[in-house]
Scaffold this motif. Structure first.
Motif, PDB file in Angstrom:
ATOM      1  N   SER A  54      -2.292   2.589  36.957  1.00 22.99           N
ATOM      2  CA  SER A  54      -3.260   1.527  37.201  1.00 22.99           C
ATOM      3  C   SER A  54      -2.537   0.244  37.575  1.00 22.99           C
ATOM      4  O   SER A  54      -1.553  -0.136  36.946  1.00 22.99           O
ATOM      5  N   THR A  57      -7.428  -3.596  36.160  1.00 21.35           N
ATOM      6  CA  THR A  57      -8.684  -3.041  35.666  1.00 21.35           C
ATOM      7  C   THR A  57      -9.889  -3.726  36.308  1.00 21.35           C
ATOM      8  O   THR A  57      -9.796  -4.855  36.808  1.00 21.35           O
ATOM      9  N   GLN A  60     -16.924  -3.415  33.961  1.00 24.47           N
ATOM     10  CA  GLN A  60     -18.036  -2.509  34.252  1.00 24.47           C
ATOM     11  C   GLN A  60     -18.994  -3.127  35.268  1.00 24.47           C
ATOM     12  O   GLN A  60     -19.548  -2.442  36.127  1.00 24.47           O
ATOM     13  N   SER A 378     -10.725  -9.187  37.292  1.00 25.96           N
ATOM     14  CA  SER A 378     -11.451  -7.937  37.037  1.00 25.96           C
ATOM     15  C   SER A 378     -12.921  -7.985  37.427  1.00 25.96           C
ATOM     16  O   SER A 378     -13.620  -6.975  37.320  1.00 25.96           O
ATOM     17  N   GLU A 415     -14.802   2.535  40.514  1.00 27.57           N
ATOM     18  CA  GLU A 415     -14.972   2.010  39.160  1.00 27.57           C
ATOM     19  C   GLU A 415     -13.628   1.974  38.440  1.00 27.57           C
ATOM     20  O   GLU A 415     -12.608   2.437  38.952  1.00 27.57           O
ATOM     21  N   ARG A 416     -13.623   1.369  37.272  1.00 27.31           N
ATOM     22  CA  ARG A 416     -12.552   1.386  36.272  1.00 27.31           C
ATOM     23  C   ARG A 416     -11.302   0.611  36.637  1.00 27.31           C
ATOM     24  O   ARG A 416     -10.938  -0.343  35.960  1.00 27.31           O
ATOM     25  N   CYS A 417     -10.574   1.039  37.688  1.00 21.31           N
ATOM     26  CA  CYS A 417      -9.317   0.343  37.965  1.00 21.31           C
ATOM     27  C   CYS A 417      -8.876   0.554  39.403  1.00 21.31           C
ATOM     28  O   CYS A 417      -9.326   1.471  40.097  1.00 21.31           O
ATOM     29  N   CYS A 434     -10.127   4.242  41.115  1.00 18.96           N
ATOM     30  CA  CYS A 434     -10.736   5.395  40.474  1.00 18.96           C
ATOM     31  C   CYS A 434     -12.113   5.616  41.100  1.00 18.96           C
ATOM     32  O   CYS A 434     -12.829   4.659  41.411  1.00 18.96           O
ATOM     33  N   ALA A 436     -15.974   6.464  41.253  1.00 21.09           N
ATOM     34  CA  ALA A 436     -17.109   6.276  40.345  1.00 21.09           C
ATOM     35  C   ALA A 436     -17.798   7.606  40.067  1.00 21.09           C
ATOM     36  O   ALA A 436     -18.105   8.372  40.985  1.00 21.09           O
ATOM     37  N   PRO A 439     -14.709  11.792  37.184  1.00 23.19           N
ATOM     38  CA  PRO A 439     -13.478  11.676  36.384  1.00 23.19           C
ATOM     39  C   PRO A 439     -12.314  12.427  37.019  1.00 23.19           C
ATOM     40  O   PRO A 439     -12.479  13.558  37.500  1.00 23.19           O
ATOM     41  N   CYS A 535      -7.509   7.878  35.877  1.00 19.66           N
ATOM     42  CA  CYS A 535      -8.950   7.909  36.111  1.00 19.66           C
ATOM     43  C   CYS A 535      -9.639   8.980  35.281  1.00 19.66           C
ATOM     44  O   CYS A 535     -10.786   9.345  35.568  1.00 19.66           O
TER      45      CYS A 535
END
Length: 537
Positions: A54, A57, A60, A378, A415-417, A434, A436, A439, A535
């Motif tokens: 990563s 970040t 959300q 972020s 999403e996420r990072c 990552c 969305a 996973p 991720c």
């Protein structure tokens, strides 16, 4: 005469099963998709994405949008059809089309702020109020005095809109001259207390979860006739009083500050203000905010920056390096606290017609989000959702401009990072994220602001690509189009944003070959053979 060996009949089923397994393996080693592909034409650029590392970040609700306070108070603001400041009407927040469109960004963050936040008076009674004398004649530019009254109905409508579109609210509170003691210069909390109490009395009170003391406090003395020089050491006292009020009246809410405005080429002074305030008020700040516009529109005064809005300036690597330095320094000063780029656009002062409202802006925005995430921010609040040339929706029809569609694609596929990504930026601006809702998968966001097709040869560090598909935002090669399509489909008149299937990506020797058309933006979702550890749950 040599005879051929005979295979016993009883062994045929075993051999057929082995052959089927082998064919299946061959199919999987391709792209895992029955839609056949071939190597796409175009200049190739090598890109490397590390799915295990990563580089920053994402909140959300990392996709933020803004309404300017002037859009509620009827203040003077930037009209998209004029270079002058004009009284700004409130957008129709009850519009089904507007609500439908903005809900595509959920979960999101809605900011109500801007210069007029530090001139606004909250009416503590139902209905309209007269602007108190202390709130009049406060602007340095006396010809553009604003009415400045914020009503209870304004807050009610803002909260109802946020609830309908899946947003949380950051609300900017007046720290300008109006609520200050004219003798000591100290901020007084009475009007802010009435505002916060009313917001917390609403049925959707929990949406007001971030309070912001002032807009760009480092330049309040430039904008307003202030009774005091608002240096960090003095503002620290105001901030302590505000923090006490907010934590008493809105327990659990966050305090976002200082929202310093960074002027290109003069950013060190703005950084010093942020650093100095954090040095004496760290305990009263939960989220460190800052404001940065990539360039200046023709409306802006020359003192802000010589960098006028254009394709050349938006993608100038030396200019981007300066912006990276600002972001990196703010993150270092935050020392672990969340950092939000709480007001941003491609051009300041209402945006630049022919730039901020075009596909060029969408390609810049996709690159900008990646750059700022890599340097520690972020969350990103786009100024604005509607209003001015930088509004992501047309102010008359709410028709989506290209940047809004880019925002929707970010929500769908990122999403996420942000992931560590390497490769030449000469032809293609690429960032890995990552994916969305998938996973272990990765999304590459690729901007091509050029008149020739480019093919990104994407390699994942430590693993092969198992399969990939892509979505393209484009306008038939027209970089300056004010409307765009996703996979060739434009948004519907009722505000429905198309969600077509992706196109298969050609795979070869464990790499993905993503074609990015001239003047286009691509989101490529990539499934690694080994799930991306950065991720994965």
């Amino acid at each position: 005469m040599l005879s051929r060996p005979v295979i016993p009949c009883r062994r045929w089923p075993i051999l057929l099963l082995a052959l089927a397994t082998l064919l299946g393996a061959c199919s999987d080693s391709d792209d895992g998709d029955d839609r056949k592909t071939s190597m796409p034409p175009g200049t190739q650029v090598q890109i490397s994405i590390d799915p295990s590392e990563s580089a920053g970040t994402l909140d959300q609700r990392y996709l933020g949008f803004a309404f300017d306070t002037a859009q509620f108070t009827g203040g003077y603001w930037w009209s998209s059809s004029s270079g002058e400041l004009v009284p700004e009407p409130t957008p129709d927040l009850e519009s089904p089309k507007l609500r439908k469109l903005v809900s595509f960004l959920a979960p999101s963050r809605m900011r109500i702020g801007g210069t007029d936040a530090d001139a606004a008076y909250f009416c503590p009674e139902e209905g309209e109020c007269e602007l108190p004398a202390a709130y009049r004649d406060t602007f340095q530019d006396s010809e553009n005095e604003r009415p400045g009254v914020l009503t209870q109905e304004d807050l009610r409508r803002a909260a109802d809109f946020a609830e309908a579109v899946g947003a949380r609210i950051t609300f900017c509170v007046n720290m300008g001259p109006g609520p200050r003691d004219p003798h000591t210069g100290r901020w007084t909390p009475e009007n802010a207390e009435a505002l916060i109490r009313f917001a917390k009395s609403l049925p959707n009170r929990d949406l007001f979860d971030v309070w912001e003391p002032g807009n760009e406090v480092n330049i309040l003395n430039y904008e307003f006739v202030m009774p005091v020089l608002l240096v960090p050491a003095f503002f620290a006292g105001d901030l302590a009083l505000f923090a006490s009020l907010a934590r008493r009246e809105a327990p659990g809410a966050l305090i976002a500050a200082p929202g310093c405005f960074f002027v290109p080429y003069e950013g060190l002074a703005d950084l010093r203000y942020t650093r100095d305030l954090l040095a004496v008020s760290r305990e009263n700040i939960d989220v460190v905010t800052w404001h940065l516009y990539a360039t200046q529109s023709d409306r802006c005064p020359d003192l802000f920056s010589p960098a006028r809005a254009s394709k050349e300036m938006l993608f100038d690597e030396s200019f981007i390096a300066m912006h990276r330095g600002f972001a990196r320094s703010v993150a270092a000063a935050a020392a672990g606290k969340p950092v939000w780029l709480a007001e941003t656009a491609s051009a300041q002062c209402g945006g630049q017609a022919g730039v901020s409202d075009t596909l060029l802006d969408a390609l810049w925005l996709a690159d900008w989000i990646g750059i700022m995430a890599e340097e520690g921010s972020s969350l990103f609040v786009r100024q604005t959702i509607v209003g001015g040339d930088y509004g992501m929706l047309d102010p008359e029809t709410f028709a989506p401009r290209p940047s809004f569609l880019a925002y929707v694609l970010f929500r769908r596929y990122v999403e996420r990072c942000v992931l560590k990504t390497e490769g030449s930026r000469e032809l293609l601006k690429t960032h890995g994220f990552c994916a969305a809702g998938r996973p272990g998968q990765v999304t590459a966001v690729l901007s091509n602001p050029n008149d020739e097709a480019v093919v990104a040869e994407i390699a994942l560090v430590g693993t092969d690509v198992r399969r990939a598909e892509q979505w393209t935002l484009s306008a038939s090669g027209n970089l300056y189009a004010t409307r765009a399509s996703i996979q060739g489909t434009e948004p519907a008149e009722d505000g429905t944003v198309p969600n077509p299937p992706g196109s298969p990506v050609h795979l070869e020797q464990g790499k993905a070959y993503v074609r990015v058309d001239p003047n286009a933006l691509v989101f490529a979702v990539i499934e690694p053979a080994v799930p991306a550890s950065a991720c994965s749950p």
